[in-house]
Design an enzyme around this catalytic site. Structure first.
Site, PDB file in Angstrom:
ATOM      1  N   SER A 138       0.691  -1.113  -0.082  1.00 30.91           N
ATOM      2  CA  SER A 138      -0.042  -0.040  -0.101  1.00 30.91           C
ATOM      3  C   SER A 138       1.026   1.257  -0.059  1.00 30.91           C
ATOM      4  CB  SER A 138      -0.934  -0.166   1.243  1.00 30.91           C
ATOM      5  OG  SER A 138      -1.710   1.059   1.421  1.00 30.91           O
ATOM      6  N   LYS A 164      -0.974  -0.911  -4.372  1.00 32.63           N
ATOM      7  CA  LYS A 164      -2.311  -0.172  -4.132  1.00 32.63           C
ATOM      8  C   LYS A 164      -1.852   1.470  -3.930  1.00 32.63           C
ATOM      9  CE  LYS A 164      -4.681  -0.022   0.159  1.00 32.63           C
ATOM     10  NZ  LYS A 164      -5.643  -0.573   1.263  1.00 32.63           N
ATOM     11  N   LYS A 166      -2.598   4.911  -2.726  1.00 32.18           N
ATOM     12  CA  LYS A 166      -3.564   5.955  -2.308  1.00 32.18           C
ATOM     13  C   LYS A 166      -3.852   7.083  -3.060  1.00 32.18           C
ATOM     14  CE  LYS A 166      -4.041   3.703   1.637  1.00 32.18           C
ATOM     15  NZ  LYS A 166      -5.065   3.298   2.207  1.00 32.18           N
ATOM     16  N   ASP A 192      -6.756   3.461  -3.659  1.00 32.31           N
ATOM     17  CA  ASP A 192      -7.663   3.415  -2.691  1.00 32.31           C
ATOM     18  C   ASP A 192      -7.746   4.837  -2.131  1.00 32.31           C
ATOM     19  OD1 ASP A 192      -8.781   2.878   0.082  1.00 32.31           O
ATOM     20  OD2 ASP A 192      -7.008   2.087   0.896  1.00 32.31           O
ATOM     21  N   GLU A 217     -10.775   1.112  -4.068  1.00 30.53           N
ATOM     22  CA  GLU A 217     -11.185   0.711  -2.855  1.00 30.53           C
ATOM     23  C   GLU A 217     -11.789   1.987  -1.970  1.00 30.53           C
ATOM     24  OE1 GLU A 217      -8.024  -0.906  -0.628  1.00 30.53           O
ATOM     25  OE2 GLU A 217      -8.820  -0.727   1.350  1.00 30.53           O
ATOM     26  N   ASP A 242     -13.845  -1.163   2.056  1.00 24.12           N
ATOM     27  CA  ASP A 242     -13.050  -1.558   3.188  1.00 24.12           C
ATOM     28  C   ASP A 242     -13.726  -0.694   4.270  1.00 24.12           C
ATOM     29  OD1 ASP A 242     -11.182  -0.944   5.195  1.00 24.12           O
ATOM     30  OD2 ASP A 242      -9.637  -0.215   4.133  1.00 24.12           O
ATOM     31  N   LYS A 266     -10.661  -6.817   7.095  1.00 26.84           N
ATOM     32  CA  LYS A 266      -9.449  -6.499   8.161  1.00 26.84           C
ATOM     33  C   LYS A 266     -10.131  -7.067   9.486  1.00 26.84           C
ATOM     34  CE  LYS A 266      -7.592  -2.497   6.200  1.00 26.84           C
ATOM     35  NZ  LYS A 266      -7.623  -0.839   6.393  1.00 26.84           N
ATOM     36  N   GLY A 294      -4.669  -4.233   5.763  1.00 27.35           N
ATOM     37  CA  GLY A 294      -3.612  -4.171   6.869  1.00 27.35           C
ATOM     38  C   GLY A 294      -3.911  -2.701   7.482  1.00 27.35           C
TER      39      GLY A 294
HETATM   40  O1  OSB Z   1      -7.335   2.107   3.817  1.00 26.96           O
HETATM   41  O2  OSB Z   1      -6.365   0.114   3.923  1.00 26.96           O
HETATM   42  C1  OSB Z   1      -6.570   1.256   4.054  1.00 26.96           C
HETATM   43  C2  OSB Z   1      -3.777   1.810   6.686  1.00 26.96           C
HETATM   44  C3  OSB Z   1      -4.235   2.422   7.843  1.00 26.96           C
HETATM   45  C4  OSB Z   1      -5.483   2.884   7.732  1.00 26.96           C
HETATM   46  C5  OSB Z   1      -6.218   2.427   6.444  1.00 26.96           C
HETATM   47  C6  OSB Z   1      -5.582   1.686   5.644  1.00 26.96           C
HETATM   48  C7  OSB Z   1      -4.261   1.525   5.535  1.00 26.96           C
HETATM   49  C8  OSB Z   1      -3.504   0.848   4.499  1.00 26.96           C
HETATM   50  C9  OSB Z   1      -2.272   0.023   5.106  1.00 26.96           C
HETATM   51  O3  OSB Z   1      -3.668   0.771   3.369  1.00 26.96           O
HETATM   52  C10 OSB Z   1      -1.856  -1.472   4.510  1.00 26.96           C
HETATM   53  C11 OSB Z   1      -0.769  -1.970   5.428  1.00 26.96           C
HETATM   54  O4  OSB Z   1      -0.788  -2.197   6.565  1.00 26.96           O
HETATM   55  O5  OSB Z   1       0.215  -2.421   4.711  1.00 26.96           O
HETATM   56 MG    MG Z   2      -8.618   0.988   2.708  1.00 27.33          MG
END
Ligand code: OSB
Ligand code: MG
Length: 376
Positions: A138, A164, A166, A192, A217, A242, A266, A294
């Site tokens: 991510s 992924k 952001k 995402d 996402e 999510d 999650k 995660g």
């Molecule tokens: O939206 O998936 C998410 C981390 C903190 C809060 C939200 C998200 C995330 C990540 C991290 O995308 C993914 C990881 O732990 O590698």
């Molecule tokens: Mg997410």
């Protein structure tokens, strides 16, 4: 039978190797809540509550979780005999709204106790069949498309099976397009948005359809299913939810309404392994792929994610990067590693399959609280 004698809570501080920006905020120092659960049979396990520092992802934070566990969850489970860990979620949910991550920290630990009691790896206890988990990275929001492309290229070189990206308004289509153009048509890319858009942005988001993403996402509000259904009707790119999936019921609603086609599970967000497995099974029956998200877990929380992702319908790569992606040094041995984009499911030992470096955890601890059953 599981009967908890005590729950030891600790907050540790673990600096991320690099700050991570998502549309709703930035983190650089992870405040992590670790739990040590001791059962009447003499088994002790570690688990993790994945709540964040601020309420920008879900309403929970490490501070609300601290109160929820010490004030309400511990008194409800300590000294209570539970026949199966699958019963814990209902026990914790009765007349007790929300606080899923706090509940999950304890609930998942009780699955690990059951695994230790049965002499099974956690993955085997829950019926997992995979021996390796395909891994995604991510990537946080960068200042420029070029900076993002550098990170994405490095990730592909390291073998990641999913990248992924952001996104947020001002750092979206141009950034993802640059990654697609530089990395080629085969690169497994997704985006995402962490709730950064509204239905007014449909035309703009539809520009992503040309970039052949695996999914987008959580583009819209964290608690929304109705508008996501409208958006999904107008996008070719599959929507993955999510934040919006907080229970089995919300997964069923997503399917009924057409709010998305993929779910990021999650375990913390949905209240633990019981609801995670229920969502997994529902999705499997309805042809909805899932993958494990995660929360920048330490190596302890990661163990639970890896075990969960060994279930058959986790068919997309999970956000379960190796320890070195996050930390100079993890709190578990062995650290989590990745080989050719895969993380191994520990199958040698009973329980979560990694050992906590207790001295290191002691050194990182900034507060502790122990809740005990009466007489312990
Ligand atoms: O939206 O998936 C998410 C981390 C903190 C809060 C939200 C998200 C995330 C990540 C991290 O995308 C993914 C990881 O732990 O590698
Ligand atoms: Mg997410």
């Amino acid at each position: 039978m599981i009967t908890l004698n005590s729950i030891r809570m600790r907050e540790i501080r673990l600096p991320l190797r690099e700050p991570f920006r998502i549309s709703s905020g930035v983190i650089s120092d992870r405040r992590i809540l670790l739990l040590e659960l001791t059962d009447a049979s003499g088994v002790t396990v570690w688990s993790e509550c994945v709540a964040g520092e601020k309420p920008n992802y879900t309403p929970e934070t490490i501070d609300t979780a601290w109160i929820a566990i010490s004030e309400w969850i511990a008194p409800r489970v300590l000294g209570v005999a539970v026949a199966h860990p699958g019963d814990v979620h209902d026990l914790l949910d009765r007349d007790f709204r929300g606080h899923n991550m706090a509940k999950a920290g304890v609930e998942m630990g009780m699955w690990a106790i059951a695994a230790e009691q049965a002499g099974l790896p956690l993955s085997k206890l829950i019926g997992g069949t995979r021996t390796q988990i395909a891994t995604g990275i991510s990537l946080g929001i960068e200042k420029t498309p070029a900076a993002l492309v550098d990170k994405a290229r490095a990730a592909i070189r390291q073998g990641y099976r999913k990248v992924k990206i952001k996104i947020m308004p001002g750092a979206d289509v141009a950034f993802v397009r640059a990654a697609r153009e530089e990395l080629g048509a085969e690169a497994p890319l997704m985006a995402d948005a962490n709730n950064a858009y509204t239905l007014d942005d449909v035309e703009h988001l539809a520009a992503l359809d040309a970039l052949d993403l695996m999914m987008i996402e959580q583009p819209l509000a964290w608690d929304d299913l109705v508008r996501h259904a409208e958006l999904q009707r107008r996008l070719e790119t599959p929507v993955c939810l999510d934040e919006s999936i907080t229970s089995l019921e919300r997964a069923v609603d997503m399917h009924t309404l057409g709010s998305g086609r993929i779910i990021n599970i999650k375990p913390g967000r949905v209240g633990g392994f019981g609801p995670s497995i229920a969502i997994h099974d529902f999705c499997e029956q309805h042809g909805i792929p899932v993958w494990c998200g995660g929360m920048f877990e330490s190596g302890v929380g990661r163990a639970y994610n890896v075990a969960l992702a060994s279930l058959s319908n986790f068919t997309k790569p999970g956000d379960v990067s190796p320890s070195k992606r996050y930390w100079e040094r993890d709190v578990v041995t062995p650290e989590w590693t990745m080989d050719a984009g895969m993380v191994n499911v520990p199958l040698e030992l009973p329980g979560i399959g990694v050992a906590v470096d207790v001295d290191r955890v002691e050194n990182l601890t900034v507060r502790t609280h122990v809740a005990r059953a009466s007489g312990h």
